[in-house]
Structures are given as structure tokens and as C-alpha cells.
Design an enzyme around this catalytic site. Structure first.
Site, PDB file in Angstrom:
ATOM      1  N   SER A  86      59.998  44.847   9.463  1.00  0.00           N
ATOM      2  CA  SER A  86      61.179  45.700   9.292  1.00  0.00           C
ATOM      3  C   SER A  86      62.091  45.132   8.217  1.00  0.00           C
ATOM      4  O   SER A  86      62.211  43.912   8.058  1.00  0.00           O
ATOM      5  CB  SER A  86      61.940  45.778  10.622  1.00  0.00           C
ATOM      6  N   TYR A  97      66.137  41.730  17.891  1.00  0.00           N
ATOM      7  CA  TYR A  97      65.007  42.534  17.406  1.00  0.00           C
ATOM      8  C   TYR A  97      64.613  42.107  16.001  1.00  0.00           C
ATOM      9  O   TYR A  97      63.443  41.815  15.712  1.00  0.00           O
ATOM     10  CB  TYR A  97      65.367  44.025  17.419  1.00  0.00           C
ATOM     11  N   LYS A 125      61.126  39.978  14.443  1.00  0.00           N
ATOM     12  CA  LYS A 125      60.256  40.343  13.325  1.00  0.00           C
ATOM     13  C   LYS A 125      60.140  39.187  12.335  1.00  0.00           C
ATOM     14  O   LYS A 125      59.054  38.881  11.827  1.00  0.00           O
ATOM     15  CB  LYS A 125      60.796  41.598  12.632  1.00  0.00           C
TER      16      LYS A 125
END
Length: 333
Positions: free
Chosen positions: A116, A140, A144
Site C-alpha cells: 500500500s 495497518y 505493510k
């Protein structure tokens, strides 16, 4: 050989799985169906289970002759990750490690990873290229970043090569409206706009109208989900041709404001789409869009669908599937 698509019953995973099959590739999907839908697999081979179940992973790889993985399976709500970081590190990081460990013991050494652009945080330079410093602003996003680093070390230690694809704002649906985004589990702008267009919410809230942009609203880079699927297939082919471990941005290189998204959606849907203005949300950057030079150079990839196509396909999907996959069964592939 066969491609294992983890999370292939989810949004981007299902579009990628479909494209792999359309291009003559054998696939098998591994999905817990916690956030995915069996119907989204369009009849592809599906194994329901946990990517951290080493025995299941090894058995699936052996039974189906898998030699590569396209890995989507992850939690993806940044806001939720702020409230429960352990859930995200446990699922997105620890389970990915278990998956890759199990796979490498039975000969799988190629991984395309769904990363991302959130690994960059609020950008200090635009457009954002792959050299931009990491500054994750949620567990989050941090998950990644950690997996990207982890995969790099798996290459050093075990020769497991990978491509981490850092995409910007995925949006849209398949052009035949067979598969699309589940708007019950996302807070992304495009499905929220569609909810307003179809009367599922009374209005759309525009957060921030005083940004230093062309109309005062925030700017984001929206990329069609089918274009993302094509990039994943190209990344897999890059690894199969001997490509080295790397990370690549996926976007359009063009930013659209919130008001531009709303106005284009009004034109596409011929709906009013009522909206109300509100103050900025904490942590929302003013403007984010990507630099695509590396995607062009390494993958030969170029996005082919613009904002209008994104919104047209999203409207076609949501208007014919107002209750998601529970509305009707999708057509056969």
C-alpha cells in the site's frame, strides 16, 4: 504451474484471480471467507482456511502444483488498526510469515505482495516515488511496511523473490458487473458516493473544504481495480523471468479532488448525490498521487482506465448488487 491466490475471494484478489484465469493460468484460491465471498471466485478452485495453517498451505501447494503466490489476505481498515493494533500485526505480519515459511519448504520461491502507498504516510514530495521515506501513520500501514522488509530478508536468507505492489486508491468494478467491492465493509470514498447515489445513505459527508487545492477538497489518486489486477499478473511474469525482489507504486499519476469524484459520479449515475460539508479529519493529507515511472520501466504497466470508467463500473456493480453478492449470483467466467 499453478498460482496460489491468498485472499482471492476479496475485492482486488478476485479481480486478479479472474484475470489470471482469463490469461490461461491455473490458480487455486486460499481464503478464510472472513471478508471475502465464495461467489466472487467465479467458480475457481477454492480452499477455505487460514494462511497460517502450515499443513493446509503445504497440502494445497502440493495437491495443486503451486509454484508462486499472489498474496492479498490481510485486514485493511486503518481506523480499526488504531484501536486494535495486535489484530493487524498478528494477522497481516505473523500469518504472512507463517505462509511464506510453509510455502518455501515445498518449493515456492516467488511472491507478489499486496502492499500500500500508506507506507509513505503523508507525502513530503509529489508525485510520490519509491524512494520516498517510509512514515506509516497506522498499524495497518506499519504492517505493510514490516512485511515488505520481511520479504526482502526471506530473499537474502532463502532466495524467495518478491514484488511488493504499493497501490494508491483502488476503486471500480469489473466491466461486466460480475464482481466488485463490498460496500458493507469499506469506508472508501467511491463506495460511499455510490451509497449516496443509490439512496442507501441520506448524504455524503465531505471532510475538509479548505485545503489548498483547486476546489478546497482533498486530492487522491484513484486506480481501477482491473488495472491493478493487470499489474499483479505482470509482476508475477517479472518474477518468472528472473526478476529481482523490488517494490513498485501503482496509481495513475493523476489526482482527483473529492468534489471532482462527486461531480463525475453525478454525471455517470444521473443521480443527485446530496452532500454536506464538514471539517477536516485528523491525519488526512492534503494531496496524494503516485509516480509511475518504475511501474512503466519494470513491468511495462500503464493504467488504462480513467476516473469516469472507475465510477461507471462502480455504479453498474452497486446498482445491480445493492446487497453485494447476496443480490444475485454472478455469471460464469
Amino acid at each position: 504451474m499453478t498460482v496460489l491466490v491468498t485472499g482471492g475471494a476479496g475485492y482486488i484478489g478476485s479481480h486478479t484471480a479472474r484475470l489470471l484465469r482469463q490469461r490461461g493460468r491455473d490458480i487455486v484460491i486460499l481464503d478464510s471467507l472472513e471478508g471475502g465471498h465464495r461467489e466472487a471466485t467465479l467458480g475457481a478452485p477454492l480452499v477455505v482456511g487460514d494462511i497460517a495453517d502450515a499443513d493446509l498451505v503445504r497440502r494445497t501447494i502440493t495437491d495443486h502444483g503451486v509454484d508462486s503466490i499472489v498474496h492479498f489476505a490481510a485486514y485493511k481498515a486503518a481506523g480499526e488498526s488504531m484501536e486494535d493494533p495486535g489484530k493487524y500485526f498478528g494477522n497481516n505480519v505473523a500469518k504472512t510469515s507463517a505462509l511464506v515459511d510453509a510455502a518455501r519448504t515445498v518449493g515456492v520461491d516467488k511472491v507478489v505482495f499486496s502492499s500500500s502507498c500508506s507506507v509513505y504516510g503523508t507525502p513530503t514530495v509529489l508525485p510520490v516515488d519509491e524512494t520516498h521515506p517510509f512514515h506509516p501513520e497506522s498499524p495497518y500501514a506499519e504492517s505493510k511496511r514490516i512485511v515488505e522488509d520481511m520479504l526482502r530478508w526471506y530473499d537474502v536468507a532463502h532466495g524467495t523473490r518478491s514484488v511488493s505492489l504499493r497501490y494508491f486508491n483502488a476503486a471500480g468494478a469489473s466491466f461486466d458487473a460480475a464482481i466488485g467491492e463490498d460496500w458493507t465493509v469499506t469506508l472508501n470514498l467511491v463506495p460511499l458516493v455510490m451509497k449516496a447515489a443509490l439512496g442507501r445513505i441520506p448524504h455524503l459527508t465531505v471532510f475538509g473544504t479548505d485545503y489548498p487545492t483547486r476546489d478546497g477538497t482533498a486530492v487522491r489518486d484513484y486506480v481501477h481495480v482491473d488495472d491493478l489486477a493487470d499489474a499483479h499478473v505482470r509482476a508475477l511474469e517479472y518474477l518468472e523471468s528472473g526478476g529481482e525482489t523490488t517494490a513498485i507504486n501503482l496509481g495513475t499519476g493523476v489526482g482527483s479532488t473529492v468534489r471532482e469524484v462527486i461531480e463525475t459520479a453525478r454525471e455517470v449515475s444521473e443521480a443527485d448525490i446530496p452532500s454536506v460539508d464538514a471539517g477536516r479529519r485528523a491525519g488526512d493529507p492534503t494531496e496524494v498521487y503516485g509516480d509511475l515511472r518504475r511501474a512503466r520501466e519494470v513491468l511495462g504497466w500503464e493504467p488504462t482506465h480513467d476516473l469516469r470508467a472507475i465510477l461507471r463500473t462502480a455504479y453498474a456493480w452497486h446498482s445491480t448488487h445493492p446487497d453485494g453478492y447476496a443480490t444475485t449470483a454472478p455469471p460464469d467466467l
